[in-house]
Design a protein around this motif. Structure first.
Motif, PDB file in Angstrom:
ATOM      1  N   ARG A 193       0.837  -1.216   0.000  1.00 11.08           N
ATOM      2  CA  ARG A 193       0.000   0.000   0.000  1.00 11.08           C
ATOM      3  C   ARG A 193       0.866   1.259   0.000  1.00 11.08           C
ATOM      4  N   ASP A 194       1.904   1.274   0.833  1.00 14.68           N
ATOM      5  CA  ASP A 194       2.764   2.449   0.927  1.00 14.68           C
ATOM      6  C   ASP A 194       3.499   2.702  -0.389  1.00 14.68           C
ATOM      7  N   ALA A 195       3.936   1.630  -1.038  1.00 15.95           N
ATOM      8  CA  ALA A 195       4.684   1.785  -2.285  1.00 15.95           C
ATOM      9  C   ALA A 195       3.836   2.419  -3.383  1.00 15.95           C
ATOM     10  N   PHE A 196       2.538   2.153  -3.356  1.00 15.55           N
ATOM     11  CA  PHE A 196       1.634   2.662  -4.392  1.00 15.55           C
ATOM     12  C   PHE A 196       1.052   4.042  -4.051  1.00 15.55           C
ATOM     13  N   ALA A 197       1.412   4.601  -2.908  1.00 18.24           N
ATOM     14  CA  ALA A 197       0.726   5.799  -2.411  1.00 18.24           C
ATOM     15  C   ALA A 197       0.760   6.971  -3.385  1.00 18.24           C
ATOM     16  N   ALA A 198       1.844   7.103  -4.146  1.00 16.51           N
ATOM     17  CA  ALA A 198       1.961   8.243  -5.066  1.00 16.51           C
ATOM     18  C   ALA A 198       1.287   8.002  -6.405  1.00 16.51           C
ATOM     19  N   GLY A 199       0.723   6.822  -6.612  1.00 15.66           N
ATOM     20  CA  GLY A 199       0.011   6.541  -7.847  1.00 15.66           C
ATOM     21  C   GLY A 199       0.809   5.696  -8.818  1.00 15.66           C
ATOM     22  N   VAL A 200       0.253   5.526 -10.008  1.00 15.92           N
ATOM     23  CA  VAL A 200       0.867   4.684 -11.033  1.00 15.92           C
ATOM     24  C   VAL A 200       0.875   5.402 -12.378  1.00 15.92           C
ATOM     25  N   ARG A 201       1.761   4.929 -13.252  1.00 20.38           N
ATOM     26  CA  ARG A 201       1.891   5.500 -14.601  1.00 20.38           C
ATOM     27  C   ARG A 201       1.630   4.386 -15.616  1.00 20.38           C
ATOM     28  N   TYR A 202       0.583   4.557 -16.388  1.00 17.46           N
ATOM     29  CA  TYR A 202       0.207   3.587 -17.410  1.00 17.46           C
ATOM     30  C   TYR A 202       0.763   4.011 -18.772  1.00 17.46           C
ATOM     31  N   THR A 203       1.183   3.041 -19.565  1.00 22.81           N
ATOM     32  CA  THR A 203       1.616   3.301 -20.937  1.00 22.81           C
ATOM     33  C   THR A 203       0.857   2.379 -21.879  1.00 22.81           C
ATOM     34  N   GLN A 204       0.276   2.961 -22.916  1.00 22.82           N
ATOM     35  CA  GLN A 204      -0.395   2.196 -23.959  1.00 22.82           C
ATOM     36  C   GLN A 204       0.320   2.406 -25.280  1.00 22.82           C
ATOM     37  N   ASN A 205       0.516   1.322 -26.032  1.00 22.17           N
ATOM     38  CA  ASN A 205       0.989   1.384 -27.414  1.00 22.17           C
ATOM     39  C   ASN A 205      -0.117   0.827 -28.296  1.00 22.17           C
ATOM     40  N   LEU A 206      -0.780   1.714 -29.003  1.00 25.05           N
ATOM     41  CA  LEU A 206      -1.948   1.359 -29.799  1.00 25.05           C
ATOM     42  C   LEU A 206      -1.569   1.406 -31.277  1.00 25.05           C
ATOM     43  N   HIS A 207      -1.730   0.280 -31.977  1.00 26.27           N
ATOM     44  CA  HIS A 207      -1.306   0.222 -33.378  1.00 26.27           C
ATOM     45  C   HIS A 207      -2.326   0.911 -34.289  1.00 26.27           C
ATOM     46  N   ASP A 208      -1.987   0.965 -35.572  1.00 32.05           N
ATOM     47  CA  ASP A 208      -2.792   1.703 -36.549  1.00 32.05           C
ATOM     48  C   ASP A 208      -3.681   0.768 -37.376  1.00 32.05           C
ATOM     49  N   GLY A 209      -3.952  -0.422 -36.840  1.00 29.26           N
ATOM     50  CA  GLY A 209      -4.805  -1.350 -37.568  1.00 29.26           C
ATOM     51  C   GLY A 209      -4.202  -2.724 -37.730  1.00 29.26           C
ATOM     52  N   LEU A 210      -2.894  -2.850 -37.501  1.00 28.27           N
ATOM     53  CA  LEU A 210      -2.245  -4.139 -37.628  1.00 28.27           C
ATOM     54  C   LEU A 210      -1.155  -4.244 -36.570  1.00 28.27           C
TER      55      LEU A 210
END
Length: 309
Positions: free
Chosen positions: A141-158
């Motif tokens: 719980r303490d380690a996550f206190a400052a939040g998280v950073r998500y990264t998405q790599n979304l392709h262009d159709g393939l």
């Protein structure tokens, strides 16, 4: 006794055992919002709802139905902002999560409808977000206190994962950029036409009505450790982690230990309550108070989902 969803049947509310009986009950139920906040999840059984009679009930349960914009799981749109539930192979359990908790905005309510019950298994586990938070070790719980950073790599159709067009239900780059700007995300268009998105979000939030603090992030589902050793190793051989369709770190960019992600996943499933399905059942959940998932199953299970603010 541990927390349980509140079950509503024709007998408990003195209503006919028909879809029309459910609709009449919902129209007369002035305290539906209060009931949902109090019980966190409502299960409607025995009313014989069918796909043909579903619409009237949805309109009352979800007065402002939302599109699944920025959703990361594979679904098929089958009606007016009604979708199939996550289309992962039936032999896999889907871990607990709150819908769109990684996004800047999320639905307040989710409704599930069982069109076809599975032959075996296939329950929807739901978890009280406060109990999930309390089940975690203090260190986690303490380690996550400052939040998280998500990264998405979304392709262009393939490519691997979802395209940016499917994710945002749009082919208009300007419209997508406007949505991302409004959400506080950062992004870049890649040379191959794909889109990389970064989002920093909290790990917990407080419910706007009862003010309970709940675990509210999808760090375990976005973490490579949750893919399983063999899958993670195979992907690591073909691409770096920050090129995966989705990945996650702590808010400052430092890595989240794999054992933390596994603890989050496993503790959520351990304190969850399974809701089994019969064809025609409905469930309404408070998407802030309650996370949901899916147990493995056999047979032709078909559960539809819709959401509202």
């Amino acid at each position: 006794m541990s927390w349980q969803p509140h079950e509503i049947t024709p007998e408990t509310v003195a209503a006919p055992a028909t879809a029309a009986g459910l609709v009449d009950h919902l129209r007369a139920e002035a305290a539906l919002d209060h009931l949902l906040t109090e019980h966190k999840a409502l299960v409607f059984r025995g009313f014989g709802v069918t796909p043909e009679t579903l619409e009237s009930a949805i309109d009352l349960l979800l007065p402002n139905r939302l599109a699944y914009v920025h959703g990361n799981s594979p679904r098929t749109k089958v009606g007016k902002n009604v979708y199939t539930s996550t289309e992962y192979p039936p032999e896999y359990t889907i871990s607990m999560h709150n819908e769109l908790s990684y996004a800047a905005t999320w639905p307040a309510r989710l409704m599930f409808f069982c069109e076809v019950a599975p032959t075996t298994g296939g329950a929807t586990p739901i978890v009280d977000g406060t109990a999930w938070l309390e089940a975690l070790d203090d260190e986690v719980r303490d380690a996550f206190a400052a939040g998280v950073r998500y990264t998405q790599n979304l392709h262009d159709g393939l490519g691997l994962g979802k395209s940016w067009q499917d994710t945002f239900e749009s082919t208009d780059r300007d419209q997508v950029q406007e949505l991302l700007t409004d959400s506080g995300a950062t992004w870049e268009w890649k040379r191959d036409g794909g889109l990389r998105v970064h989002m920093v979000r909290p790990s917990t939030i407080k419910h706007p009505v009862n003010h309970n603090e709940v675990w509210f992030n999808q760090s375990d589902q976005w973490h490579s450790a949750a893919l399983g050793d063999e899958t993670a190793a195979a992907l690591a051989r073909i691409m770096p982690e920050d090129e995966l369709p989705q990945s996650v770190t702590f808010a400052d960019g430092s890595p989240i230990p794999g054992e933390y992600a596994i603890q989050v996943r496993d503790r959520g499933l351990e304190v969850a309550v399974d809701v089994p399905w019969n064809s025609g059942d409905l469930m309404l959940i408070d998407n802030i108070s309650v996370g949901h998932g899916r147990r493995s199953f056999t047979g032709p299970r078909r559960v539809l989902v819709a959401m509202s603010d």
